[in-house]
Design a protein around this motif. Sequence first.
Motif, PDB file in Angstrom:
ATOM      1  N   TYR A 147     -27.020  24.031 -60.345  1.00 47.20           N
ATOM      2  CA  TYR A 147     -25.978  23.979 -59.321  1.00 47.20           C
ATOM      3  C   TYR A 147     -24.773  23.198 -59.825  1.00 47.20           C
ATOM      4  CZ  TYR A 147     -23.882  23.388 -54.691  1.00 47.20           C
ATOM      5  OH  TYR A 147     -23.036  23.397 -53.619  1.00 47.20           O
ATOM      6  N   MET A 148     -25.049  22.059 -60.407  1.00 48.58           N
ATOM      7  CA  MET A 148     -23.974  21.230 -60.910  1.00 48.58           C
ATOM      8  C   MET A 148     -23.267  21.914 -62.076  1.00 48.58           C
ATOM      9  SD  MET A 148     -24.361  17.160 -61.445  1.00 48.58           S
ATOM     10  CE  MET A 148     -22.897  16.141 -61.693  1.00 48.58           C
ATOM     11  N   ALA A 149     -24.043  22.506 -62.950  1.00 50.71           N
ATOM     12  CA  ALA A 149     -23.458  23.176 -64.110  1.00 50.71           C
ATOM     13  C   ALA A 149     -22.565  24.329 -63.662  1.00 50.71           C
ATOM     14  CB  ALA A 149     -24.565  23.686 -65.032  1.00 50.71           C
ATOM     15  N   ALA A 150     -23.006  25.070 -62.639  1.00 49.97           N
ATOM     16  CA  ALA A 150     -22.236  26.217 -62.173  1.00 49.97           C
ATOM     17  C   ALA A 150     -20.836  25.790 -61.736  1.00 49.97           C
ATOM     18  CB  ALA A 150     -22.973  26.895 -61.021  1.00 49.97           C
ATOM     19  N   HIS A 151     -20.736  24.629 -61.112  1.00 48.39           N
ATOM     20  CA  HIS A 151     -19.430  24.160 -60.655  1.00 48.39           C
ATOM     21  C   HIS A 151     -18.616  23.554 -61.787  1.00 48.39           C
ATOM     22  CE1 HIS A 151     -21.447  24.545 -56.743  1.00 48.39           C
ATOM     23  NE2 HIS A 151     -20.246  24.634 -56.232  1.00 48.39           N
ATOM     24  N   LEU A 152     -19.259  22.679 -62.546  1.00 49.60           N
ATOM     25  CA  LEU A 152     -18.518  21.995 -63.615  1.00 49.60           C
ATOM     26  C   LEU A 152     -17.980  22.992 -64.641  1.00 49.60           C
ATOM     27  CD1 LEU A 152     -20.630  18.773 -64.273  1.00 49.60           C
ATOM     28  CD2 LEU A 152     -18.550  19.046 -62.918  1.00 49.60           C
TER      29      LEU A 152
ATOM     30  N   GLY B 137     -29.920  34.518 -54.898  1.00 47.38           N
ATOM     31  CA  GLY B 137     -28.767  33.796 -54.392  1.00 47.38           C
ATOM     32  C   GLY B 137     -27.494  34.245 -55.066  1.00 47.38           C
ATOM     33  N   GLY B 138     -26.390  33.747 -54.565  1.00 47.69           N
ATOM     34  CA  GLY B 138     -25.097  34.086 -55.133  1.00 47.69           C
ATOM     35  C   GLY B 138     -24.739  33.159 -56.275  1.00 47.69           C
ATOM     36  N   ARG B 139     -23.495  33.182 -56.594  1.00 50.06           N
ATOM     37  CA  ARG B 139     -23.026  32.448 -57.761  1.00 50.06           C
ATOM     38  C   ARG B 139     -23.394  30.974 -57.696  1.00 50.06           C
ATOM     39  NH1 ARG B 139     -16.731  32.328 -59.222  1.00 50.06           N
ATOM     40  NH2 ARG B 139     -16.833  31.386 -61.292  1.00 50.06           N
ATOM     41  N   PHE B 140     -23.110  30.359 -56.560  1.00 46.97           N
ATOM     42  CA  PHE B 140     -23.377  28.922 -56.446  1.00 46.97           C
ATOM     43  C   PHE B 140     -24.678  28.619 -55.709  1.00 46.97           C
ATOM     44  CE2 PHE B 140     -18.623  29.001 -56.503  1.00 46.97           C
ATOM     45  CZ  PHE B 140     -18.506  28.493 -57.781  1.00 46.97           C
ATOM     46  N   THR B 141     -25.192  29.601 -55.022  1.00 43.09           N
ATOM     47  CA  THR B 141     -26.375  29.343 -54.216  1.00 43.09           C
ATOM     48  C   THR B 141     -27.664  29.787 -54.887  1.00 43.09           C
ATOM     49  OG1 THR B 141     -25.855  31.416 -53.108  1.00 43.09           O
ATOM     50  CG2 THR B 141     -25.254  29.379 -51.975  1.00 43.09           C
ATOM     51  N   ILE B 184     -32.250  35.697 -49.025  1.00 44.57           N
ATOM     52  CA  ILE B 184     -30.952  35.775 -49.695  1.00 44.57           C
ATOM     53  C   ILE B 184     -30.090  34.571 -49.324  1.00 44.57           C
ATOM     54  CG2 ILE B 184     -28.906  37.180 -50.087  1.00 44.57           C
ATOM     55  CD1 ILE B 184     -30.366  39.586 -49.271  1.00 44.57           C
ATOM     56  N   PHE B 185     -29.458  33.969 -50.305  1.00 45.38           N
ATOM     57  CA  PHE B 185     -28.467  32.915 -50.080  1.00 45.38           C
ATOM     58  C   PHE B 185     -27.090  33.499 -50.384  1.00 45.38           C
ATOM     59  CE2 PHE B 185     -31.085  29.081 -49.635  1.00 45.38           C
ATOM     60  CZ  PHE B 185     -32.314  29.557 -50.038  1.00 45.38           C
ATOM     61  N   ASP B 186     -26.213  33.463 -49.407  1.00 46.41           N
ATOM     62  CA  ASP B 186     -24.883  34.031 -49.648  1.00 46.41           C
ATOM     63  C   ASP B 186     -23.852  33.322 -48.776  1.00 46.41           C
ATOM     64  OD1 ASP B 186     -23.031  35.785 -50.778  1.00 46.41           O
ATOM     65  OD2 ASP B 186     -23.142  37.134 -49.049  1.00 46.41           O
ATOM     66  N   ILE B 187     -22.978  32.573 -49.407  1.00 45.15           N
ATOM     67  CA  ILE B 187     -21.893  31.914 -48.681  1.00 45.15           C
ATOM     68  C   ILE B 187     -20.569  32.416 -49.239  1.00 45.15           C
ATOM     69  CG2 ILE B 187     -23.318  29.878 -48.283  1.00 45.15           C
ATOM     70  CD1 ILE B 187     -21.738  28.463 -50.463  1.00 45.15           C
ATOM     71  N   ARG B 188     -19.494  32.017 -48.590  1.00 48.26           N
ATOM     72  CA  ARG B 188     -18.185  32.448 -49.071  1.00 48.26           C
ATOM     73  C   ARG B 188     -18.010  32.044 -50.528  1.00 48.26           C
ATOM     74  NH1 ARG B 188     -13.645  30.027 -45.301  1.00 48.26           N
ATOM     75  NH2 ARG B 188     -14.500  28.232 -46.346  1.00 48.26           N
ATOM     76  N   ALA B 236     -12.805  20.393 -52.830  1.00 45.97           N
ATOM     77  CA  ALA B 236     -12.284  21.697 -53.201  1.00 45.97           C
ATOM     78  C   ALA B 236     -13.356  22.768 -53.037  1.00 45.97           C
ATOM     79  CB  ALA B 236     -11.793  21.662 -54.640  1.00 45.97           C
ATOM     80  N   TRP B 237     -14.613  22.316 -52.970  1.00 44.54           N
ATOM     81  CA  TRP B 237     -15.726  23.260 -52.876  1.00 44.54           C
ATOM     82  C   TRP B 237     -16.364  23.189 -51.493  1.00 44.54           C
ATOM     83  CZ3 TRP B 237     -15.831  25.783 -57.449  1.00 44.54           C
ATOM     84  CH2 TRP B 237     -15.325  25.119 -58.571  1.00 44.54           C
ATOM     85  N   ASP B 238     -17.070  24.254 -51.173  1.00 45.00           N
ATOM     86  CA  ASP B 238     -17.914  24.203 -49.987  1.00 45.00           C
ATOM     87  C   ASP B 238     -19.216  23.487 -50.336  1.00 45.00           C
ATOM     88  OD1 ASP B 238     -16.245  25.364 -48.218  1.00 45.00           O
ATOM     89  OD2 ASP B 238     -16.936  27.406 -48.593  1.00 45.00           O
ATOM     90  N   SER B 239     -19.858  22.955 -49.312  1.00 50.28           N
ATOM     91  CA  SER B 239     -21.113  22.241 -49.535  1.00 50.28           C
ATOM     92  C   SER B 239     -22.304  23.114 -49.150  1.00 50.28           C
ATOM     93  CB  SER B 239     -21.127  20.957 -48.713  1.00 50.28           C
ATOM     94  OG  SER B 239     -22.442  20.451 -48.633  1.00 50.28           O
ATOM     95  N   SER B 240     -23.291  23.133 -50.007  1.00 53.82           N
ATOM     96  CA  SER B 240     -24.519  23.856 -49.692  1.00 53.82           C
ATOM     97  C   SER B 240     -25.622  22.912 -49.268  1.00 53.82           C
ATOM     98  CB  SER B 240     -24.982  24.653 -50.912  1.00 53.82           C
ATOM     99  OG  SER B 240     -23.986  25.535 -51.346  1.00 53.82           O
ATOM    100  N   ALA B 241     -25.265  21.673 -49.051  1.00 51.57           N
ATOM    101  CA  ALA B 241     -26.286  20.659 -48.792  1.00 51.57           C
ATOM    102  C   ALA B 241     -27.079  20.958 -47.522  1.00 51.57           C
ATOM    103  CB  ALA B 241     -25.642  19.283 -48.712  1.00 51.57           C
ATOM    104  N   ALA B 242     -26.386  21.407 -46.474  1.00 56.26           N
ATOM    105  CA  ALA B 242     -27.094  21.693 -45.223  1.00 56.26           C
ATOM    106  C   ALA B 242     -28.117  22.807 -45.435  1.00 56.26           C
ATOM    107  CB  ALA B 242     -26.098  22.070 -44.137  1.00 56.26           C
TER     108      ALA B 242
END
Lengths: 273, 273
Positions: A147-152, B137-141, B184-188, B236-242
């Motif tokens: 997750y961190m790598a994807a953003h950085l 999941g998507g790119r970040f998820t 599936i994980f998919d956010i903006r 600058a990023w959305d949070s996936s923490a929730a």
Amino acid sequence: MISSIAELISDRIGTMPAGERRAAQTLIANYPLTGLKTVAEFSAAAGVSSPTILRFVARLGFQNYPEFQSALQDELAAQLQSPASRTLDPSSGGAASPMLEATLDNMRETFRHLSDKQLADIAARLADRRGKTFLIGGRFTDPLARYMAAHLAIIQPDVYHLAGQESIWRDRLIDMGKRDVLVIFDIRRYQESLVRFAEKAHQRGVQIILFTDQWLSPISRFARHVIAGRTAVPSAWDSSAALFVVAETLIGAVTRQLEAAGAKRIRDLESLR
Amino acid sequence: MISSIAELISDRIGTMPAGERRAAQTLIANYPLTGLKTVAEFSAAAGVSSPTILRFVARLGFQNYPEFQSALQDELAAQLQSPASRTLDPSSGGAASPMLEATLDNMRETFRHLSDKQLADIAARLADRRGKTFLIGGRFTDPLARYMAAHLAIIQPDVYHLAGQESIWRDRLIDMGKRDVLVIFDIRRYQESLVRFAEKAHQRGVQIILFTDQWLSPISRFARHVIAGRTAVPSAWDSSAALFVVAETLIGAVTRQLEAAGAKRIRDLESLR
DNA sequence: AAAGCGCTGTATCGTATGTTACGTATTTTG
DNA sequence: CAAAATACGTAACATACGATACAGCGCTTT
């Protein structure tokens, strides 16, 4: 069943002589701090002599004073680590989910021990573009590394997530040097392969940033920065949520620091699609 | 303004030599108990020598070790006597990190719109062992999908994380049927490839469990269960923490439901190592 | 490549701490 | 009311604790 020492005391306080009872009362009055001080201080606070204190702890069943203090410390440790003792705040609707409450507590506790300056230092190191950044995680925490790598990787070049078999990323050591940063995620039960890898990287002068739990992975010996997250939740598994939030916070901080260079890079990436 | 010793430490931890930093980290890790023990115990816990501990406390500005311990005890006393100060004080801890505050809010909001029954239903479906479970999941998820898969795969068979190129997991559609579950994980910004994949899976009768943001991915049209997490944070990023926390909660719930069968499976896995 | 500096651990020392023995005071019991 | 038993404090003791001096090592700098 008697679980805490405080209960033990109030259970037997009736059978105690006057002096020892005064000792018991002063201890209960501001429990358990008085018991953590020296015998002399304890006796002064209670207004009795030192031997009376020692007879008091002996009556409680302890062999000597240090043993008594250790018991108090263990009790305090358990109390501090599980915020369950904390009165449930009625604000959040109360009986939501014990899992959620524990997770929120974990995050608050984790950040309470994490200063802004420390986060800024780590972010600065991650934003330092003179070297490469490698990320790796353990069995359950490797997704956090991803997750961190994807953003950085978006806001700066030379970010690599180490995946796959041990032999694969072990060979990547050859690319690592003093200017490089290695981000490791390692929580219980700590993985030997990661420890070995961290040690070798450390020997090569790589700066290690460690995400671990409050019991500290052995990798903390080699780490330049250590982030200790709370992981205890009412579940069969440990929670990595606190570490996840720290990771997100760092991602945000690094992004902010690289804003100038990063914004351009993001635009370039956008145009590539 | 530096009020607590913990802050003082994390303020100066950057300027400390390696040994003292290890001392600082072990102290912070389970604060403040390690500091209340003897120098020898402290040094053993940190893996350094006694003089290093003493140099550490000297650097913090204390004349000697007992003075340092007294300060810790005073701090602990104040903390224990006013437990209200620990829960939600906007004065000291509140202004810590707006990022953290936003994240905590996101979680509370996310769970407020998530009933226990809904979570139980989803957990029951994930625990239903008549079909297979796929996660993607998507790119970040995608790391979240991996995280969930890593846990679920331990307590039950037939759990698969779909990784790699689109063509690879598209071909896996052939293995999916009515009894199977697709997480599936998919956010903006929502990924077209995922939407296409979800639609095809839906046509095959696959039960879809969707993790998305509050604006709902288009996949929600095909989903049997939708979990909408809050993602807005000052970054600058959305949070996936929730979403991460929801995932952990579900992992815990599924584990509990499969306790009988799962426990045996975990033991079997342990013995395999 | 060499020299200097700073950090860390080993070994030693003085001291404060917990512990114990003994005498006195206080309470309890016949 | 007397005598014994228990409780408490004073004082001396031994241990273990914190403190310090010193030497070895690695690191940086010139």
